[in-house]
Design a protein around this motif. Structure first.
Motif, PDB file in Angstrom:
ATOM      1  N   GLN A   1       1.005  -1.074   0.057  1.00 58.32           N
ATOM      2  CA  GLN A   1      -0.006  -0.138   0.166  1.00 58.32           C
ATOM      3  C   GLN A   1       0.841   1.059  -0.055  1.00 58.32           C
ATOM      4  O   GLN A   1       1.953   1.409   0.679  1.00 58.32           O
ATOM      5  N   VAL A   2       0.539   2.198  -0.925  1.00 52.44           N
ATOM      6  CA  VAL A   2       1.137   3.647  -0.991  1.00 52.44           C
ATOM      7  C   VAL A   2       0.034   4.497  -0.527  1.00 52.44           C
ATOM      8  O   VAL A   2      -1.006   4.544  -1.157  1.00 52.44           O
ATOM      9  N   GLN A   3       0.290   5.385   0.272  1.00 47.69           N
ATOM     10  CA  GLN A   3      -0.745   6.581   0.412  1.00 47.69           C
ATOM     11  C   GLN A   3      -0.016   7.810  -0.063  1.00 47.69           C
ATOM     12  O   GLN A   3       1.220   8.161   0.217  1.00 47.69           O
ATOM     13  N   LEU A   4      -0.791   8.541  -0.950  1.00 52.57           N
ATOM     14  CA  LEU A   4      -0.251   9.604  -1.294  1.00 52.57           C
ATOM     15  C   LEU A   4      -1.084  11.101  -1.098  1.00 52.57           C
ATOM     16  O   LEU A   4      -2.368  10.952  -1.039  1.00 52.57           O
ATOM     17  N   VAL A   5      -0.469  12.081  -0.821  1.00 48.06           N
ATOM     18  CA  VAL A   5      -1.031  13.335  -0.334  1.00 48.06           C
ATOM     19  C   VAL A   5      -0.442  14.623  -1.291  1.00 48.06           C
ATOM     20  O   VAL A   5       0.716  14.739  -1.107  1.00 48.06           O
ATOM     21  N   GLU A   6      -1.059  15.363  -2.005  1.00 49.78           N
ATOM     22  CA  GLU A   6      -0.891  16.363  -2.804  1.00 49.78           C
ATOM     23  C   GLU A   6      -1.002  17.500  -1.962  1.00 49.78           C
ATOM     24  O   GLU A   6      -1.729  18.002  -1.388  1.00 49.78           O
ATOM     25  N   PHE A   7       0.057  18.402  -2.212  1.00 41.76           N
ATOM     26  CA  PHE A   7       0.065  19.985  -1.745  1.00 41.76           C
ATOM     27  C   PHE A   7       0.549  20.801  -2.561  1.00 41.76           C
ATOM     28  O   PHE A   7       1.120  20.354  -3.829  1.00 41.76           O
ATOM     29  N   GLY A   8       0.227  22.108  -2.493  1.00 42.55           N
ATOM     30  CA  GLY A   8       0.604  23.261  -3.496  1.00 42.55           C
ATOM     31  C   GLY A   8      -0.154  23.576  -4.293  1.00 42.55           C
ATOM     32  O   GLY A   8      -0.081  24.672  -5.123  1.00 42.55           O
ATOM     33  N   GLY A   9      -1.526  23.456  -4.367  1.00 39.64           N
ATOM     34  CA  GLY A   9      -2.389  23.973  -5.515  1.00 39.64           C
ATOM     35  C   GLY A   9      -2.787  25.334  -5.003  1.00 39.64           C
ATOM     36  O   GLY A   9      -2.448  25.640  -3.845  1.00 39.64           O
TER      37      GLY A   9
END
Length: 124
Positions: A1-9
């Protein structure tokens, strides 16, 4: 499992720049290819860019080539999308995703794990 969180928008004027980040946790980030996709209202999700496991190889959509740069720092478990010369048509929800299979794929079905997305809005 990989959890991904985006930032910077965020909101930026046309011609401006933004840098998106994708923070990964779980299994070794460096063992996956990482891509960015985007989806504008009323449109299908589209490929933006992908980077290989080491960062040595990249592929871009024609619409962003020369303006966007994808990169990654495996020591920090983080990927990036530097977006310059932004246009109103770049407005979309941007997602990062990872794929275990080798190859600079542009099909969303190839990707195993997805973040929740970060909104980018470019005003004219």
């Amino acid at each position: 499992q990989v959890q991904l969180v985006e930032f910077g928008g965020g909101l930026v004027q046309a011609g401006g720049s933004l840098r998106l980040s994708c923070a990964a946790s779980g299994r070794s980030f460096g063992s996956y290819y990482m891509g960015w996709f985007r989806q504008a209202p009323g449109k299908e999700r589209e490929f933006v860019a992908v980077v290989s496991r080491t960062g040595a190889d990249t592929l871009y959509a024609d619409s962003v080539k020369g303006r966007f740069t994808i990169s990654r720092d495996n020591a920090k478990n983080t990927g990036y999308l530097q977006m310059n010369s932004l246009k109103p048509e770049d407005t979309a929800l941007y997602y990062c995703a990872t794929k275990a299979r080798s190859g600079l794929g542009s099909g969303s079905g190839e990707y195993d794990y997805w973040g929740q997305g970060t909104q980018v809005t470019v005003s004219s």
